[in-house]
Design a protein around this motif. Structure first.
Motif, PDB file in Angstrom:
ATOM      1  N   MET A   1     -50.569  31.394  27.873  1.00 33.28           N
ATOM      2  CA  MET A   1     -49.407  31.103  28.726  1.00 33.28           C
ATOM      3  C   MET A   1     -48.685  32.376  29.118  1.00 33.28           C
ATOM      4  O   MET A   1     -48.316  32.573  30.264  1.00 33.28           O
ATOM      5  N   GLY A   2     -48.477  33.294  28.137  1.00 41.20           N
ATOM      6  CA  GLY A   2     -47.784  34.541  28.431  1.00 41.20           C
ATOM      7  C   GLY A   2     -48.540  35.418  29.387  1.00 41.20           C
ATOM      8  O   GLY A   2     -47.971  36.232  30.097  1.00 41.20           O
ATOM      9  N   LEU A   3     -49.900  35.272  29.404  1.00 37.38           N
ATOM     10  CA  LEU A   3     -50.723  36.109  30.268  1.00 37.38           C
ATOM     11  C   LEU A   3     -50.431  35.846  31.732  1.00 37.38           C
ATOM     12  O   LEU A   3     -50.519  36.731  32.571  1.00 37.38           O
ATOM     13  N   PHE A   4     -50.079  34.588  32.055  1.00 33.74           N
ATOM     14  CA  PHE A   4     -49.857  34.223  33.443  1.00 33.74           C
ATOM     15  C   PHE A   4     -48.384  33.941  33.734  1.00 33.74           C
ATOM     16  O   PHE A   4     -48.043  33.273  34.699  1.00 33.74           O
ATOM     17  N   ASN A   5     -47.525  34.433  32.855  1.00 35.29           N
ATOM     18  CA  ASN A   5     -46.104  34.197  33.019  1.00 35.29           C
ATOM     19  C   ASN A   5     -45.529  35.205  34.010  1.00 35.29           C
ATOM     20  O   ASN A   5     -45.433  36.387  33.729  1.00 35.29           O
ATOM     21  N   ASN A   6     -45.150  34.719  35.185  1.00 31.89           N
ATOM     22  CA  ASN A   6     -44.638  35.589  36.243  1.00 31.89           C
ATOM     23  C   ASN A   6     -43.121  35.532  36.363  1.00 31.89           C
ATOM     24  O   ASN A   6     -42.563  35.977  37.360  1.00 31.89           O
ATOM     25  N   LYS A   7     -42.443  34.953  35.365  1.00 25.99           N
ATOM     26  CA  LYS A   7     -40.990  34.841  35.423  1.00 25.99           C
ATOM     27  C   LYS A   7     -40.355  36.224  35.387  1.00 25.99           C
ATOM     28  O   LYS A   7     -40.769  37.090  34.625  1.00 25.99           O
ATOM     29  N   ILE A   8     -39.352  36.431  36.210  1.00 23.93           N
ATOM     30  CA  ILE A   8     -38.642  37.708  36.249  1.00 23.93           C
ATOM     31  C   ILE A   8     -37.672  37.771  35.073  1.00 23.93           C
ATOM     32  O   ILE A   8     -36.806  36.909  34.914  1.00 23.93           O
ATOM     33  N   GLU A   9     -37.824  38.785  34.239  1.00 22.27           N
ATOM     34  CA  GLU A   9     -36.995  38.916  33.047  1.00 22.27           C
ATOM     35  C   GLU A   9     -35.750  39.740  33.349  1.00 22.27           C
ATOM     36  O   GLU A   9     -35.791  40.684  34.148  1.00 22.27           O
ATOM     37  N   SER A  10     -34.662  39.399  32.679  1.00 19.13           N
ATOM     38  CA  SER A  10     -33.449  40.198  32.789  1.00 19.13           C
ATOM     39  C   SER A  10     -33.578  41.427  31.898  1.00 19.13           C
ATOM     40  O   SER A  10     -34.489  41.530  31.069  1.00 19.13           O
ATOM     41  N   ASP A  11     -32.655  42.385  32.079  1.00 21.71           N
ATOM     42  CA  ASP A  11     -32.689  43.604  31.257  1.00 21.71           C
ATOM     43  C   ASP A  11     -32.547  43.275  29.774  1.00 21.71           C
ATOM     44  O   ASP A  11     -33.210  43.887  28.921  1.00 21.71           O
ATOM     45  N   ALA A  12     -31.680  42.318  29.453  1.00 18.94           N
ATOM     46  CA  ALA A  12     -31.474  41.938  28.054  1.00 18.94           C
ATOM     47  C   ALA A  12     -32.748  41.328  27.467  1.00 18.94           C
ATOM     48  O   ALA A  12     -33.107  41.599  26.317  1.00 18.94           O
ATOM     49  N   GLU A  13     -33.418  40.507  28.250  1.00 16.76           N
ATOM     50  CA  GLU A  13     -34.656  39.882  27.783  1.00 16.76           C
ATOM     51  C   GLU A  13     -35.754  40.926  27.575  1.00 16.76           C
ATOM     52  O   GLU A  13     -36.535  40.838  26.624  1.00 16.76           O
ATOM     53  N   ILE A  14     -35.808  41.917  28.466  1.00 17.86           N
ATOM     54  CA  ILE A  14     -36.809  42.980  28.340  1.00 17.86           C
ATOM     55  C   ILE A  14     -36.561  43.795  27.073  1.00 17.86           C
ATOM     56  O   ILE A  14     -37.487  44.097  26.316  1.00 17.86           O
ATOM     57  N   ARG A  15     -35.275  44.145  26.822  1.00 20.68           N
ATOM     58  CA  ARG A  15     -34.945  44.916  25.622  1.00 20.68           C
ATOM     59  C   ARG A  15     -35.267  44.118  24.362  1.00 20.68           C
ATOM     60  O   ARG A  15     -35.792  44.662  23.384  1.00 20.68           O
ATOM     61  N   LEU A  16     -34.962  42.814  24.373  1.00 18.24           N
ATOM     62  CA  LEU A  16     -35.249  41.964  23.228  1.00 18.24           C
ATOM     63  C   LEU A  16     -36.753  41.860  22.989  1.00 18.24           C
ATOM     64  O   LEU A  16     -37.221  41.915  21.839  1.00 18.24           O
ATOM     65  N   ARG A  17     -37.531  41.721  24.074  1.00 21.25           N
ATOM     66  CA  ARG A  17     -38.978  41.613  23.948  1.00 21.25           C
ATOM     67  C   ARG A  17     -39.567  42.896  23.375  1.00 21.25           C
ATOM     68  O   ARG A  17     -40.431  42.859  22.491  1.00 21.25           O
TER      69      ARG A  17
END
Length: 262
Positions: A1-17
């Protein structure tokens, strides 16, 4: 699922990931380290590092030799790969057939066999006695078969519409190659090209079969001197990891940059 996840992430989500990935990576390394420590402890092995330490200079020289051999072979393989890729896309049928035959022959046979035939048959027949030069050429010819396909895929990634637009505004074939094809193809080519360099470094270990004093051969010699197999081959593994891990990190950085640009 994550391989095809095209959702745009926010800066906070990117830092958390990224923070989560780092924590998981550290945890995995720790668990693997514990597993190795437990496995070695179960062996009840009598370590003999002092005997191997006497030959530390051989490991250093082998490390340096492996680096310059791999780097030299990479430069030549990029040149050879570009030439072969050009032949594959050439309008000359003979060049296309010869290039395809070369690629299938190299990719379809073991590198170890190629090294033996190239050194003991081809190089000997033409009087080429420098085993280091022969080894570099052999690695370059082998890697070029893969790099040519990487270049070819990069060139093919440039849309036909852009090539036609370049011709429409009056660009010559050379200008189209320099200003249109290469900048776009480079984004596609660089990650797998860096990956091929990692493979090339590890493939250089096979040159020990023709007595080239690189890291693997030197580790084998230390083992024969000291009869300490683990103490000889663990530094060998660490040496290759030391050479390839920075390149792997560079590959990931390039891939992230390409994704952002896309």
């Amino acid at each position: 699922m994550g391989l095809f996840n095209n959702k745009i992430e926010s800066d906070a989500e990117i830092r958390l990931r990224k923070r989560t990935e780092k924590i998981v990576s550290v945890a995995v390394v720790f668990v693997v380290g514990l597993l190795f420590a437990w496995s070695f402890n179960k062996l009840n092995y009598n370590w003999n590092w002092s005997a191997v330490y006497v030959y530390r200079e051989k490991f250093y020289l082998g490390f340096i030799n492996t680096l310059w051999i791999s780097f030299s072979a990479l430069l030549l393989s990029v040149l050879f790969g570009f030439i072969i890729a050009y032949c594959l896309e050439s309008g000359n049928v003979l060049l296309r057939v010869l290039a395809r035959l070369y690629i299938e022959l190299i990719r379809g046979t073991p590198l170890l066999v190629q090294i033996l035939i190239f050194f003991y048959v081809i190089a000997s027949s033409i009087g080429l006695e420098n085993r280091y030069f022969v080894g570099i050429l052999n690695l370059a010819f082998f890697s070029a078969a893969y790099i040519s396909e990487i270049f070819r895929a990069g060139i093919k990634s440039v849309g036909q519409t852009q090539l036609e637009s370049a011709r429409a505004i009056g660009l010559t074939n050379r200008q189209t190659l320099i200003y249109v094809v290469i900048p776009q193809a480079a984004r596609v080519v660089l990650p797998p090209l860096a990956g091929q360099f990692v493979s090339l470094i590890k493939d250089s270990s096979l040159l020990s079969i023709i007595a080239i004093s690189e890291l693997t051969l030197n580790a084998q010699e230390v083992n024969s001197f000291t009869y300490s197999s683990l103490e000889s081959y663990l530094p060998l593994a660490f040496g290759y990891l030391l050479m390839t891990f920075p390149i792997s990190l560079w590959i990931r950085r390039i891939e992230r940059r390409v994704q952002l640009e896309n």
